[in-house]
Design a protein around this motif. Structure first.
Motif, PDB file in Angstrom:
ATOM      1  N   VAL A 186      29.953  26.630  56.111  1.00 36.50           N
ATOM      2  CA  VAL A 186      28.650  27.244  56.273  1.00 36.50           C
ATOM      3  C   VAL A 186      27.703  26.056  55.279  1.00 36.50           C
ATOM      4  O   VAL A 186      28.282  25.552  54.416  1.00 36.50           O
ATOM      5  CB  VAL A 186      28.500  28.542  55.330  1.00 36.50           C
ATOM      6  CG1 VAL A 186      27.253  28.907  55.189  1.00 36.50           C
ATOM      7  CG2 VAL A 186      29.344  29.490  56.203  1.00 36.50           C
ATOM      8  N   TRP A 187      26.625  25.648  56.121  1.00 34.23           N
ATOM      9  CA  TRP A 187      25.705  24.675  55.437  1.00 34.23           C
ATOM     10  C   TRP A 187      25.453  25.166  54.062  1.00 34.23           C
ATOM     11  O   TRP A 187      24.937  26.415  53.614  1.00 34.23           O
ATOM     12  CB  TRP A 187      24.377  24.897  56.474  1.00 34.23           C
ATOM     13  CG  TRP A 187      23.548  23.615  56.321  1.00 34.23           C
ATOM     14  CD1 TRP A 187      23.901  22.581  55.858  1.00 34.23           C
ATOM     15  CD2 TRP A 187      22.061  23.974  56.203  1.00 34.23           C
ATOM     16  NE1 TRP A 187      22.437  21.576  55.795  1.00 34.23           N
ATOM     17  CE2 TRP A 187      21.606  22.446  56.103  1.00 34.23           C
ATOM     18  CE3 TRP A 187      21.124  24.937  56.522  1.00 34.23           C
ATOM     19  CZ2 TRP A 187      20.162  22.279  56.095  1.00 34.23           C
ATOM     20  CZ3 TRP A 187      19.488  24.549  56.419  1.00 34.23           C
ATOM     21  CH2 TRP A 187      19.384  23.338  56.332  1.00 34.23           C
ATOM     22  N   GLY A 188      25.620  24.389  52.794  1.00 33.48           N
ATOM     23  CA  GLY A 188      25.142  24.489  51.591  1.00 33.48           C
ATOM     24  C   GLY A 188      26.098  25.237  50.869  1.00 33.48           C
ATOM     25  O   GLY A 188      26.004  25.301  49.541  1.00 33.48           O
ATOM     26  N   VAL A 189      27.286  25.552  51.380  1.00 30.93           N
ATOM     27  CA  VAL A 189      28.567  26.105  50.662  1.00 30.93           C
ATOM     28  C   VAL A 189      29.328  25.004  50.068  1.00 30.93           C
ATOM     29  O   VAL A 189      29.669  24.914  48.878  1.00 30.93           O
ATOM     30  CB  VAL A 189      29.405  26.935  51.376  1.00 30.93           C
ATOM     31  CG1 VAL A 189      30.708  27.162  50.588  1.00 30.93           C
ATOM     32  CG2 VAL A 189      28.788  28.364  51.767  1.00 30.93           C
ATOM     33  N   GLY A 190      29.707  23.986  51.009  1.00 26.92           N
ATOM     34  CA  GLY A 190      30.501  22.749  50.229  1.00 26.92           C
ATOM     35  C   GLY A 190      31.796  22.981  49.806  1.00 26.92           C
ATOM     36  O   GLY A 190      32.019  24.157  49.358  1.00 26.92           O
ATOM     37  N   PRO A 191      32.405  21.923  49.751  1.00 31.91           N
ATOM     38  CA  PRO A 191      33.848  22.147  49.682  1.00 31.91           C
ATOM     39  C   PRO A 191      34.127  22.465  48.246  1.00 31.91           C
ATOM     40  O   PRO A 191      35.488  23.126  47.820  1.00 31.91           O
ATOM     41  CB  PRO A 191      34.376  20.853  49.704  1.00 31.91           C
ATOM     42  CG  PRO A 191      33.351  19.789  49.558  1.00 31.91           C
ATOM     43  CD  PRO A 191      32.112  20.654  50.000  1.00 31.91           C
ATOM     44  N   ARG A 192      33.309  22.213  47.331  1.00 32.75           N
ATOM     45  CA  ARG A 192      33.623  22.479  45.753  1.00 32.75           C
ATOM     46  C   ARG A 192      33.704  24.151  45.483  1.00 32.75           C
ATOM     47  O   ARG A 192      34.288  24.548  44.626  1.00 32.75           O
ATOM     48  CB  ARG A 192      32.433  21.705  44.838  1.00 32.75           C
ATOM     49  CG  ARG A 192      33.278  20.548  44.346  1.00 32.75           C
ATOM     50  CD  ARG A 192      32.448  19.756  43.183  1.00 32.75           C
ATOM     51  NE  ARG A 192      30.995  19.728  43.804  1.00 32.75           N
ATOM     52  CZ  ARG A 192      30.020  19.780  43.087  1.00 32.75           C
ATOM     53  NH1 ARG A 192      29.958  20.122  41.647  1.00 32.75           N
ATOM     54  NH2 ARG A 192      28.856  19.742  43.459  1.00 32.75           N
ATOM     55  N   SER A 193      32.689  24.820  46.192  1.00 32.90           N
ATOM     56  CA  SER A 193      32.605  26.111  45.945  1.00 32.90           C
ATOM     57  C   SER A 193      33.393  27.060  46.778  1.00 32.90           C
ATOM     58  O   SER A 193      33.573  28.270  46.278  1.00 32.90           O
ATOM     59  CB  SER A 193      31.165  26.674  46.067  1.00 32.90           C
ATOM     60  OG  SER A 193      30.405  26.282  47.124  1.00 32.90           O
ATOM     61  N   TRP A 194      34.253  26.538  47.706  1.00 33.67           N
ATOM     62  CA  TRP A 194      35.025  27.445  48.551  1.00 33.67           C
ATOM     63  C   TRP A 194      36.298  28.171  47.921  1.00 33.67           C
ATOM     64  O   TRP A 194      36.314  29.232  48.232  1.00 33.67           O
ATOM     65  CB  TRP A 194      34.992  27.262  49.991  1.00 33.67           C
ATOM     66  CG  TRP A 194      35.922  26.295  50.406  1.00 33.67           C
ATOM     67  CD1 TRP A 194      35.776  24.771  50.763  1.00 33.67           C
ATOM     68  CD2 TRP A 194      37.384  26.381  50.852  1.00 33.67           C
ATOM     69  NE1 TRP A 194      36.668  24.253  51.171  1.00 33.67           N
ATOM     70  CE2 TRP A 194      37.803  25.224  51.166  1.00 33.67           C
ATOM     71  CE3 TRP A 194      38.275  27.451  50.702  1.00 33.67           C
ATOM     72  CZ2 TRP A 194      39.245  25.054  51.511  1.00 33.67           C
ATOM     73  CZ3 TRP A 194      39.641  27.281  50.971  1.00 33.67           C
ATOM     74  CH2 TRP A 194      39.989  26.120  51.430  1.00 33.67           C
ATOM     75  N   PRO A 195      36.831  27.323  46.910  1.00 32.74           N
ATOM     76  CA  PRO A 195      37.952  27.970  46.343  1.00 32.74           C
ATOM     77  C   PRO A 195      37.626  29.139  45.478  1.00 32.74           C
ATOM     78  O   PRO A 195      38.201  30.234  45.441  1.00 32.74           O
ATOM     79  CB  PRO A 195      38.289  26.834  45.165  1.00 32.74           C
ATOM     80  CG  PRO A 195      37.992  25.418  45.908  1.00 32.74           C
ATOM     81  CD  PRO A 195      36.892  25.886  46.558  1.00 32.74           C
ATOM     82  N   LYS A 196      36.041  29.105  44.935  1.00 35.61           N
ATOM     83  CA  LYS A 196      35.692  30.016  44.066  1.00 35.61           C
ATOM     84  C   LYS A 196      35.410  31.334  45.136  1.00 35.61           C
ATOM     85  O   LYS A 196      35.466  32.394  44.686  1.00 35.61           O
ATOM     86  CB  LYS A 196      34.196  29.633  43.451  1.00 35.61           C
ATOM     87  CG  LYS A 196      34.630  29.090  41.935  1.00 35.61           C
ATOM     88  CD  LYS A 196      33.453  29.052  40.933  1.00 35.61           C
ATOM     89  CE  LYS A 196      32.005  28.848  41.552  1.00 35.61           C
ATOM     90  NZ  LYS A 196      31.144  28.420  40.634  1.00 35.61           N
ATOM     91  N   GLY A 201      37.636  36.815  47.552  1.00 39.39           N
ATOM     92  CA  GLY A 201      38.109  37.447  48.719  1.00 39.39           C
ATOM     93  C   GLY A 201      37.343  36.916  49.997  1.00 39.39           C
ATOM     94  O   GLY A 201      37.320  37.706  51.146  1.00 39.39           O
ATOM     95  N   VAL A 202      36.129  35.876  49.811  1.00 32.09           N
ATOM     96  CA  VAL A 202      35.514  35.519  50.899  1.00 32.09           C
ATOM     97  C   VAL A 202      36.209  34.347  51.690  1.00 32.09           C
ATOM     98  O   VAL A 202      36.244  33.266  50.854  1.00 32.09           O
ATOM     99  CB  VAL A 202      34.112  35.103  50.193  1.00 32.09           C
ATOM    100  CG1 VAL A 202      33.116  34.411  51.402  1.00 32.09           C
ATOM    101  CG2 VAL A 202      33.371  36.272  49.681  1.00 32.09           C
ATOM    102  N   ARG A 203      36.385  34.706  52.845  1.00 33.09           N
ATOM    103  CA  ARG A 203      37.412  33.669  53.596  1.00 33.09           C
ATOM    104  C   ARG A 203      36.331  33.104  54.698  1.00 33.09           C
ATOM    105  O   ARG A 203      36.281  31.806  55.056  1.00 33.09           O
ATOM    106  CB  ARG A 203      38.448  33.946  54.193  1.00 33.09           C
ATOM    107  CG  ARG A 203      39.506  33.114  54.333  1.00 33.09           C
ATOM    108  CD  ARG A 203      40.974  33.653  54.665  1.00 33.09           C
ATOM    109  NE  ARG A 203      40.573  34.519  55.827  1.00 33.09           N
ATOM    110  CZ  ARG A 203      40.752  34.081  57.285  1.00 33.09           C
ATOM    111  NH1 ARG A 203      40.533  32.672  57.591  1.00 33.09           N
ATOM    112  NH2 ARG A 203      40.240  34.741  58.202  1.00 33.09           N
ATOM    113  N   THR A 204      35.573  34.203  55.196  1.00 31.84           N
ATOM    114  CA  THR A 204      34.802  33.792  56.430  1.00 31.84           C
ATOM    115  C   THR A 204      33.358  33.810  56.164  1.00 31.84           C
ATOM    116  O   THR A 204      33.185  34.553  55.064  1.00 31.84           O
ATOM    117  CB  THR A 204      35.271  34.421  57.671  1.00 31.84           C
ATOM    118  OG1 THR A 204      34.763  35.776  57.521  1.00 31.84           O
ATOM    119  CG2 THR A 204      36.686  34.373  57.908  1.00 31.84           C
ATOM    120  N   ALA A 205      32.189  33.453  57.052  1.00 34.50           N
ATOM    121  CA  ALA A 205      31.043  33.629  56.816  1.00 34.50           C
ATOM    122  C   ALA A 205      30.849  35.090  56.835  1.00 34.50           C
ATOM    123  O   ALA A 205      29.784  35.696  56.129  1.00 34.50           O
ATOM    124  CB  ALA A 205      30.230  32.744  57.737  1.00 34.50           C
TER     125      ALA A 205
END
Ligand SMILES: [Mg+2]
Length: 426
Positions: A186-196, A201-205
């Motif tokens: 997702v635009w603006g999520v970025g690799p740094r925030s997706w582990p968080k 429990g958020v895996r998909t958009a």
């Protein structure tokens, strides 16, 4: 919610597609384009990706593979890419209510004036026209917000059954597709925030859409909350607030009044170049190439004009004054507009690198230390007193070309020159 609609159109393997235009024999061969100084692969065709060549692979590591598999390898040619980009945007201007250039090969089109049922058909015509007039293949994503248009564009690219177009206008289809779209894309999520994200429990958009906005704001600030609303179809992102990607950043504006003098154009591009420099510095980046473009209004019957110029910077830089100098050189090269009135201009920076990794020029480079200190001072003053407190004189003081605010009241509390005036007479 008003019926907003945006399309994100972008060139497929854009740099490689530009190279193919003039070498038709490459049509079915793998092609890659290398970064500055032939360092690493920055563009790959589908055939090159199939060989396992990844984005950013250093060339020395894949040199043997390229020879063995007859991969066509090109150094980057930003003059060509910048000019093809300008031609594509010129086509978009004729189709969209407004065009926002986001990077050298991506533009947002405002399609709010086109009925929902006709948008896909329109996108099909636009893709065909761009292909016919420039030769560049594209993909189009459509949605009620820019974040959704960007996601739709990625979906169009990854699913060949979609025929290059994905429309997320319909809420039902949108949810089904977002449920299969990884949140890190997702635009603006970025690799740094997706582990968080994953920890929540958020895996998909689709998972993100179902979250409580307040919880997202606590964990990911107002930026994360905005992304959530955008995915729900509520527009709230402006391009200025989105972190630049490696593809580069663009600062482009329609003029409030047409520009007919070189001085006006120079002021405008200096303003945009300076603003682009601020964005680079905020993200610790530097740019090695700068393109300038300007064109007339396509809709009002004025004589048509569209031109651009690309300048190589001696070394990658985020120094506002160096960027202004390059933008001015470019603007002088595209002048005169042959009697046309300019309605829009822009500055696009390409090939962004981390500022602390940018190689220094041996000869003709600027005094980086001094420039960096000055820009840090400018940024500090502008952060404290508001953007524009310090500008370059090249950007002009009066800016008659700037966006129209003729009916705005004076900015009483923030502008010394607009303070209420008291007169006494005796
Ligand atoms: Mg692309």
């Amino acid at each position: 919610v008003t019926d907003c609609s945006f399309a994100l159109i972008d060139g497929n393997s854009f740099y490689c597609s530009c190279e193919r235009l003039f070498e038709p024999k490459l049509a079915t061969r793998p092609v890659i384009v290398l970064s500055n100084n032939d360092g690493c692969a920055i563009a790959r065709t589908a055939e090159a990706k199939a060989l396992g060549i990844r984005m950013g692979d250093p060339f020395f590591k894949i040199r043997d593979l390229c020879r063995r598999e007859r991969v066509a390898v090109y150094s980057s040619n930003y003059t060509l890419y910048g000019d093809m980009s300008r031609r594509m945007n010129w086509i978009y201007e004729g189709w969209a209510r407004a065009v926002e250039t986001y990077s050298i090969d991506e533009s947002f089109l405002d399609l709010s004036h086109i009925r929902p049922a006709e948008r896909v058909e329109m996108a099909r015509d636009l893709r065909a026209t761009v292909k016919r007039w420039t030769g560049v293949p594209t993909c189009v994503g459509i949605g009620p917000t820019k974040t959704l248009a960007k996601a739709a564009n990625a979906m169009a690219k990854n699913d060949s059954e979609l025929g290059g177009i994905c429309d997320l206008t319909d809420p039902g289809e949108r949810q089904a597709r977002l449920d299969r779209f990884h949140v890190s894309e997702v635009w603006g999520v970025g690799p740094r925030s997706w582990p968080k994200m994953e920890a929540l429990g958020v895996r998909t958009a689709g998972d993100l859409v179902r979250m409580d906005p307040r919880q997202i704001r606590m964990k990911f600030t107002v930026v994360g909350e905005r992304t959530l609303h955008e995915l729900r179809g509520v527009p709230c992102v402006d391009l200025e607030s989105v972190a630049p990607q490696r593809k580069g950043i663009a600062v482009t504006r329609s003029f409030g009044r047409p520009v007919t003098t070189l001085e006006g154009l120079l002021e405008a591009v200096a303003t945009y170049a300076f603003r682009a420099g601020e964005k680079l510095r905020r993200h610790g980046l530097a740019a090695a190439h700068l393109s300038v473009f300007a064109h007339s209004n396509l809709h009002n019957g004025d004589p048509h004009f569209s031109a651009g110029a690309t300048e190589d910077l001696i070394e990658a830089t985020s120094d506002g004054l160096a960027l202004i100098a390059a933008a001015s050189r470019g603007a002088r090269r595209l002048w005169p507009p042959r009697g046309a009135k300019l309605a829009k201009a822009g500055v696009i920076l390409d090939d962004l690198v981390r500022a602390d990794h940018a190689p220094a020029a041996l000869i003709g480079g600027r005094d980086r230390e001094k420039a960096a200190r000055m820009m840090a001072a400018v940024d500090a003053v502008n952060a404290r007193f508001g953007r524009g407190a310090i500008i370059s004189a090249a950007a002009g003081m009066k800016k008659p070309w700037t966006t129209k605010f003729e009916m705005r009241s004076p900015r009483y509390t923030t502008r010394v020159d607009e303070l209420p005036m008291a007169r006494a007479s005796w």
